[in-house]
Scaffold this motif. Structure first.
Motif, PDB file in Angstrom:
ATOM      1  N   CYS A   1      37.003  45.122  13.476  1.00 11.98           N
ATOM      2  CA  CYS A   1      37.869  44.245  12.681  1.00 11.98           C
ATOM      3  C   CYS A   1      38.613  44.975  11.572  1.00 11.98           C
ATOM      4  O   CYS A   1      39.625  44.489  11.081  1.00 11.98           O
ATOM      5  CB  CYS A   1      37.028  43.124  12.068  1.00 11.98           C
ATOM      6  SG  CYS A   1      35.875  43.702  10.796  1.00 11.98           S
TER       7      CYS A   1
ATOM      8  N   CYS B   1      32.474  42.799  11.145  1.00 16.19           N
ATOM      9  CA  CYS B   1      31.893  42.681  12.491  1.00 16.19           C
ATOM     10  C   CYS B   1      30.792  43.685  12.778  1.00 16.19           C
ATOM     11  O   CYS B   1      29.977  43.471  13.667  1.00 16.19           O
ATOM     12  CB  CYS B   1      32.981  42.774  13.555  1.00 16.19           C
ATOM     13  SG  CYS B   1      33.498  44.448  13.960  1.00 16.19           S
TER      14      CYS B   1
ATOM     15  N   CYS C   1      30.055  46.240  20.908  1.00 19.95           N
ATOM     16  CA  CYS C   1      29.405  46.129  19.594  1.00 19.95           C
ATOM     17  C   CYS C   1      28.159  46.984  19.465  1.00 19.95           C
ATOM     18  O   CYS C   1      27.558  47.045  18.395  1.00 19.95           O
ATOM     19  CB  CYS C   1      28.996  44.675  19.354  1.00 19.95           C
ATOM     20  SG  CYS C   1      27.607  44.155  20.416  1.00 19.95           S
TER      21      CYS C   1
END
Ligand code: FES
Length: 156
Positions: free
Chosen positions: A39, A44, A101
């Protein structure tokens, strides 16, 4: 401007502006692309690295604030005791879905385990709440952290 930066045990000389985020130094200057841009606003967690062992968002960390601190990235976290246990547990529990992620998740989890070898559910929630997973792997992440903590308790 020239900066010396310690990453994963090696010292690098980089020629960038002082306000350059650590994330871009790692990815674009040093070629360590394991740390991800999510982000750009520390919301994030995809860009999480360790600075002197503390989980830190590299997208908002300017190079001129790092000084002599030791930066550790996903490329080397498996060489730490906590990081190795976390990575083993991640594989055992098949945590990863799309994976985007997950570097950040592992870095946050490894920092947690290094500072708190037997975290409670609340400790896990606290440590991991800044890492967003759009695939919803949160339950497996929590199981993997617990497994890694247990393997620590067994002397591994
Ligand atoms: Fe896809 Fe987390 S595994 S965003």
């Amino acid at each position: 401007m020239g900066y010396m930066i310690k990453v994963n045990g090696d010292t690098h000389s980089v020629d960038v502006d002082g306000d350059t985020p650590l994330l871009w130094v790692l990815r674009d200057v040093l070629g360590m692309t394991g740390t991800k841009f999510g982000c750009g606003m520390a919301l994030c967690g995809a860009c999480t690295v360790h600075i002197d062992g503390i989980a830190t968002r590299s997208c908002i960390t300017a190079i001129d604030g790092i000084g002599d601190s030791e930066v550790t990235t996903i490329e080397a976290i498996g060489k730490t005791a906590a990081g190795a246990r976390i990575q083993t547990a991640w594989l055992d529990r098949e945590v990863v879905q799309c994976g985007y992620c997950q570097s950040g998740q592992i870095m946050s989890a490894a920092a947690l385990l290094a500072s708190n070898p037997h975290p409670s559910d609340a400790d896990i929630d606290d440590a991991m709440s800044g890492n967003i997973c759009r695939c919803g792997t949160y339950l497996r992440i929590r199981e993997a952290i617990k497994q890694a903590a247990q393997s620590n308790g067994q002397g591994g």
